[in-house]
Write a protein that holds these residues in place. Structure first.
Motif, PDB file in Angstrom:
ATOM      1  N   GLN A 203       0.827  -1.200   0.000  1.00 36.63           N
ATOM      2  CA  GLN A 203       0.000   0.000   0.000  1.00 36.63           C
ATOM      3  C   GLN A 203       0.864   1.253   0.000  1.00 36.63           C
ATOM      4  O   GLN A 203       0.571   2.224  -0.702  1.00 36.63           O
ATOM      5  N   ILE A 204       1.953   1.234   0.805  1.00 39.12           N
ATOM      6  CA  ILE A 204       2.849   2.387   0.822  1.00 39.12           C
ATOM      7  C   ILE A 204       3.471   2.591  -0.556  1.00 39.12           C
ATOM      8  O   ILE A 204       3.577   3.722  -1.057  1.00 39.12           O
ATOM      9  N   GLN A 205       3.876   1.495  -1.182  1.00 44.73           N
ATOM     10  CA  GLN A 205       4.470   1.597  -2.513  1.00 44.73           C
ATOM     11  C   GLN A 205       3.466   2.148  -3.523  1.00 44.73           C
ATOM     12  O   GLN A 205       3.806   2.978  -4.373  1.00 44.73           O
ATOM     13  N   GLU A 206       2.201   1.694  -3.425  1.00 45.08           N
ATOM     14  CA  GLU A 206       1.177   2.207  -4.334  1.00 45.08           C
ATOM     15  C   GLU A 206       0.961   3.705  -4.124  1.00 45.08           C
ATOM     16  O   GLU A 206       0.792   4.462  -5.081  1.00 45.08           O
ATOM     17  N   LYS A 207       0.950   4.146  -2.829  1.00 38.97           N
ATOM     18  CA  LYS A 207       0.781   5.580  -2.564  1.00 38.97           C
ATOM     19  C   LYS A 207       1.950   6.380  -3.140  1.00 38.97           C
ATOM     20  O   LYS A 207       1.752   7.451  -3.744  1.00 38.97           O
ATOM     21  N   GLU A 209       3.848   5.533  -5.618  1.00 37.56           N
ATOM     22  CA  GLU A 209       3.728   5.547  -7.076  1.00 37.56           C
ATOM     23  C   GLU A 209       2.671   6.556  -7.534  1.00 37.56           C
ATOM     24  O   GLU A 209       2.853   7.258  -8.530  1.00 37.56           O
ATOM     25  N   GLY A 210       1.548   6.620  -6.771  1.00 34.50           N
ATOM     26  CA  GLY A 210       0.510   7.589  -7.113  1.00 34.50           C
ATOM     27  C   GLY A 210       1.003   9.025  -6.972  1.00 34.50           C
ATOM     28  O   GLY A 210       0.751   9.877  -7.836  1.00 34.50           O
ATOM     29  N   LEU A 211       1.723   9.304  -5.858  1.00 29.69           N
ATOM     30  CA  LEU A 211       2.282  10.647  -5.683  1.00 29.69           C
ATOM     31  C   LEU A 211       3.285  10.981  -6.783  1.00 29.69           C
ATOM     32  O   LEU A 211       3.332  12.109  -7.281  1.00 29.69           O
ATOM     33  N   THR A 212       4.084   9.988  -7.150  1.00 34.80           N
ATOM     34  CA  THR A 212       5.063  10.214  -8.218  1.00 34.80           C
ATOM     35  C   THR A 212       4.375  10.539  -9.543  1.00 34.80           C
ATOM     36  O   THR A 212       4.796  11.443 -10.280  1.00 34.80           O
ATOM     37  N   ARG A 213       3.296   9.787  -9.828  1.00 38.90           N
ATOM     38  CA  ARG A 213       2.554  10.063 -11.072  1.00 38.90           C
ATOM     39  C   ARG A 213       1.970  11.476 -11.057  1.00 38.90           C
ATOM     40  O   ARG A 213       2.046  12.204 -12.059  1.00 38.90           O
ATOM     41  N   ASN A 214       1.366  11.868  -9.904  1.00 41.31           N
ATOM     42  CA  ASN A 214       0.782  13.212  -9.816  1.00 41.31           C
ATOM     43  C   ASN A 214       1.852  14.289  -9.974  1.00 41.31           C
ATOM     44  O   ASN A 214       1.643  15.300 -10.653  1.00 41.31           O
ATOM     45  N   LEU A 215       3.005  14.057  -9.322  1.00 41.46           N
ATOM     46  CA  LEU A 215       4.087  15.041  -9.428  1.00 41.46           C
ATOM     47  C   LEU A 215       4.584  15.154 -10.863  1.00 41.46           C
ATOM     48  O   LEU A 215       4.835  16.260 -11.367  1.00 41.46           O
ATOM     49  N   ASN A 216       4.724  14.027 -11.528  1.00 48.02           N
ATOM     50  CA  ASN A 216       5.170  14.058 -12.930  1.00 48.02           C
ATOM     51  C   ASN A 216       4.166  14.784 -13.817  1.00 48.02           C
ATOM     52  O   ASN A 216       4.549  15.539 -14.729  1.00 48.02           O
ATOM     53  N   GLU A 217       2.872  14.554 -13.557  1.00 52.50           N
ATOM     54  CA  GLU A 217       1.847  15.244 -14.346  1.00 52.50           C
ATOM     55  C   GLU A 217       1.922  16.759 -14.134  1.00 52.50           C
ATOM     56  O   GLU A 217       1.837  17.544 -15.083  1.00 52.50           O
TER      57      GLU A 217
END
Length: 312
Positions: A203-207, A209-217
């Motif tokens: 779950q931590i890894q998924e979070k 990854e989600g934060l990384t995707r948002n930051l990249n966007e």
């Protein structure tokens, strides 16, 4: 992954292959599969678990219920190729008391033949031994008759012993069912805790990854905005670099030719005010107002004539 249940028949043996996972969603399918096995009428049943990944408490309770039915109906159920993790769980629950477990399918099928051989009395007389062989003396015939009767009595005694043993075994699963279910519940709680702990890093890894995707966007959007601003600045710079014809310099306000004895006049041009006009003629604003009888709140008009000096 959903439960996969394959049922095949090999002479007098029904082979049930269980694969994937037995969870709460697969209980109904497992129950329907066992009902199909019951309809075959076969006495010998093998549950092959080579490809089974996991089983929950409801699945184990369904297995125990199936073992109980087999005991009551005189069927024989054996397990084959049980994975290590499921074998550990079944050992903790004492499933060995209810059924035999084999490493391979052929060994399980051979186990049925051994059970059948053990069920037959060793001193049961054959047909050749029981059949008369012609005329014999009376004492020998009586001895054979006594042997036949003794063998029949011994066989009857063995059948009675087996009957009472089976009756005793029937009560075993019912008596042991509640403790087994309690053990299953405790083990399921432990497994649930272990699964939840195992899921926390995921779950931590998924979070992350989600934060990384948002930051990249967001960075991508910012980069697009910066590029757009640069393009607009470059186009604006090009426009300013285009040479435009210089605007003609504003003509100096026409000065009236002062005549001797006449006052000097000034014609108000666009953009002029009292301060600028007074400064031009070395006057103060009050002096300029006094010369032209102007009120403090009175404004100037373009083309208005103002006295800037008295004539001598």
């Amino acid at each position: 992954m959903a439960l996969r249940m394959t049922i095949t028949e090999d002479r007098d043996v029904v082979i049930v292959a269980l694969a994937a996972r037995i969870d709460s969603f697969a209980i109904e399918e497992l129950y329907d599969g066992f009902e199909q096995v019951k309809k075959t009428g076969k006495r010998n049943i093998v549950l092959m678990m080579r490809d089974l990944e996991s089983i929950n408490s409801r699945g184990i309770a369904t297995l125990i219920s199936f073992f109980k039915w087999a005991k009551e109906e005189g069927k024989s159920v054996k397990l084959a190729q049980v994975p290590q993790n499921i074998m550990h769980l079944l050992s903790l629950l004492g499933i060995e008391k209810l059924t035999a477990i084999y490493d391979t399918l052929p060994e399980a099928i051979e186990g049925f033949e051994q059970d059948l051989a053990e069920d037959l009395p060793e001193d049961m007389p054959t047909m050749d031994e029981a059949a008369p062989r012609g005329r014999v003396s009376s004492p020998r015939r009586k001895s054979r008759t006594s042997l036949v009767l003794g063998g029949a009595a011994l066989a009857l005694l063995i059948l009675l012993v087996l009957f009472f043993l089976l009756r005793g075994e029937k009560k075993g699963p019912e008596a042991d069912l509640q403790p087994l279910l309690k053990r299953i519940g405790l083990l399921e709680e432990r497994m649930a805790k272990l699964e939840s702990r195992a899921k926390e890093p995921l779950q931590i890894q998924e979070k992350l990854e989600g934060l990384t995707r948002n930051l990249n966007e967001r960075l991508s959007h910012l980069e697009k905005d910066i590029n757009q601003i640069k393009e607009e600045a470059a186009s604006a710079k090009k426009r300013t670099e285009v040479i435009q014809p210089a605007a003609p310099a504003p003509s100096a306000p026409a000065r009236s030719q002062a005549k001797p004895g006449d006052a000097r006049l000034h014609t108000v041009a666009p953009g002029e005010n009292l301060f600028r006009i007074a400064l031009r003629y070395n006057l103060t604003v009050e002096e300029l107002r006094r010369l032209n009888n102007l009120r403090p709140d009175q404004s100037l008009r373009v083309g208005q004539k103002l006295i800037v000096a008295r004539g001598d």
